[in-house]
Scaffold this motif. Sequence first.
Motif, short mmCIF file in Angstrom:
data_model
loop_
_atom_site.label_atom_id
_atom_site.label_comp_id
_atom_site.label_asym_id
_atom_site.label_seq_id
_atom_site.Cartn_x
_atom_site.Cartn_y
_atom_site.Cartn_z
N GLN A 29 -3.99 2.17 -22.48
CA GLN A 29 -3.24 2.79 -21.38
C GLN A 29 -3.31 1.96 -20.11
OE1 GLN A 29 -4.43 6.84 -21.03
NE2 GLN A 29 -2.99 7.48 -22.61
N VAL A 56 -0.94 -1.08 -20.70
CA VAL A 56 0.49 -0.76 -20.69
C VAL A 56 0.93 -0.31 -19.30
CG1 VAL A 56 2.30 0.71 -21.67
CG2 VAL A 56 0.53 -0.21 -23.15
N ALA A 57 0.07 0.48 -18.65
CA ALA A 57 0.39 0.93 -17.29
C ALA A 57 0.45 -0.26 -16.34
CB ALA A 57 -0.62 1.95 -16.81
N HIS A 58 -0.11 -1.39 -16.75
CA HIS A 58 -0.06 -2.60 -15.94
C HIS A 58 1.13 -3.47 -16.33
CE1 HIS A 58 -2.12 -4.90 -12.91
NE2 HIS A 58 -1.98 -6.00 -13.62
N GLY A 59 1.96 -2.97 -17.24
CA GLY A 59 3.18 -3.70 -17.61
C GLY A 59 2.99 -4.67 -18.76
N LEU A 60 1.83 -4.60 -19.45
CA LEU A 60 1.59 -5.52 -20.56
C LEU A 60 2.01 -4.89 -21.89
CD1 LEU A 60 -1.96 -6.54 -19.35
CD2 LEU A 60 0.09 -7.98 -19.27
#
Lengths: 213, 406
Positions: free
Chosen positions: A60, A63-67
């Motif tokens: 999370q 993904v929340a960091h755009g990865l």
Amino acid sequence: MNPGPAGRPIRVDLELIADLVAPGSRVLDIGCEDGTLLDYLYQFKQVDGRGIELSMDGVQAAVAHGLSVIQGDADTDLADYPAGAFDYVILSQTLQATRNPRRVLENLLRIGRTAIVSFPNFGYWRARLQLLAGGHMPTNPVLPHAWYETPNIHLCTIRDFVALCDDLGIVIDQSFVLDDRGRPRGMPATHRLANLLGAQALFLLTRGDKAGR
Amino acid sequence: MTDPALSQPSAPDRTDSGTGSDTGSETGAGPRLVLGQERPLKLDCGAELGPFTVAYRAYGRLNAERSNAILICHALTGDQYVADPHPITGKPGWWQQLVGPGKVIDTDRYFVLCPNVLGSCMGSTGPKETNPETGRPYGLDFPVITIGDMVEAQVRLLDHLGIDSLFCVIGGSMGGMQVLQWAARHPDRVFSAVPIATSWRHSAQNIAFHEVGRQAIMADPDWCGGDYLNQGKTPHRGLAVARMAAHVTYLSEPALHRKFGRRLQNRAALSFGFDADFQVESYLRHQGSTFVERFDANSYLYITRAMDYFDLALEHGGVLANAFTGTPVRYCVVSFTSDWLFPTSESRQVVHALNAVAANVSFVEVASDKGHDAFLLDEPQFHDTLAGFLDGAAEHRGLPHAEATP
């Protein structure tokens, strides 16, 4: 030590891995945690990076960091990838926690042109001394867990790992011996004293004839 | 709210744009477009449908490059009122907490479209609309439609609006099926895709639940063989029972227990009869009775059928990965731990298929005990995941950040 994307320094062993990756390449980081290395590689090397991480918190955060990171693990989620999908597949400090390290290693070099693998060295002199003199399972900064709670189920020595690479026809392009804080000790892991002096080791592997398919 | 899409000139090179005509007002129900007058929609069942109407809501402003459009696909009983009050129930939009200025799906940054799906009953062509050939409601003369047909109707809408490429397609449940269908069929028109709490094919268990609902509707004498609109009746009871059964599948045992337990409804003791003794019964009856006020029974039959027929692998030689070969789309697959209608294992199968073609994919399983409905509820982990994914995708797309709203 270079600053990470959030201004934080990245771990010295991750920095060493990042230095091995060519700019603009395709990278799969297995066990990517919160995506620190992927983010660093994206920011400074413009790589097309993907990650696999077991912990939901890590996924999370990444993904929340755009990865681009999926929840999964090295034992079950590598078989799906097509051969040669990545320029580099990175497995940092994770091989010893997989159920089938041999198959994982084969998969790394099937889906990646190059694999970058690091692991704690059970042959490190301090580990040997703890077992020999103290009669205890070794613990140190690279092997911090007590025997009853460790995720490490397939520990090996540098010599064991080199033998497995040899067995699988995997070519060791580069190798490094690291101390227990991840700093290079100025010696390749193929050096005859590496197995004694290295708290951990880092390998850059490519397919030999036997491993290529 | 004004609708900027309507002030956009239609692209002159689009076959259908010249035939599209706006029949709705900009307020209240939102725009309704009549499409397919010259080029009918070829449906998967072999029939042709045209002209057909697409009702939709639009939020935000399309940028000059037309690169910031997000398509939101709604679920089985959802509709286009994603971010403004429902005209019948008066309730807030179904994703009001996610869509709006400064929110995760930021209408200051993105142009957001949400069309009512084909076959539904909130303004788009469906079984309750008038069949131009007979001048009476379609009823069961309406052709059986598929998820693919819904997507093709949306393609015509985008053609009319002059949007070649969507920044993102997002949807949960049946909306997620549309997302996967979009990405598989039109990868060149989708930059990123977020299928949420969904699957690549409807499972046997889900088909079974749908069949229970359909049988409840068809067992109601007021259904009149599907002709109830012409006979001045409505199969309230059948549709309500269908909704009650379905509603249970959207929740989870822990969520039901937390909300109701075995508590009694407005009474101190069991009645030893068949009134709604338990709160959970009363709740379900309420869900059923409010649903029939806003939904058409035949639409329920058609849309559940479309979901049952959905099987993305079947269209690609039985191999799901083939649906995504060479896909340039960035994916973010999301599932919820307590969702037993579209369990994580089904999302993981989508992820494995995407890995098999080395697609760019993120996958997050959000911890929630709220069941399938979690995707509609306040789940901060889900919202953070979506926000991060959209930000990352926008950066790759070169979309600027929203200017601060004055």
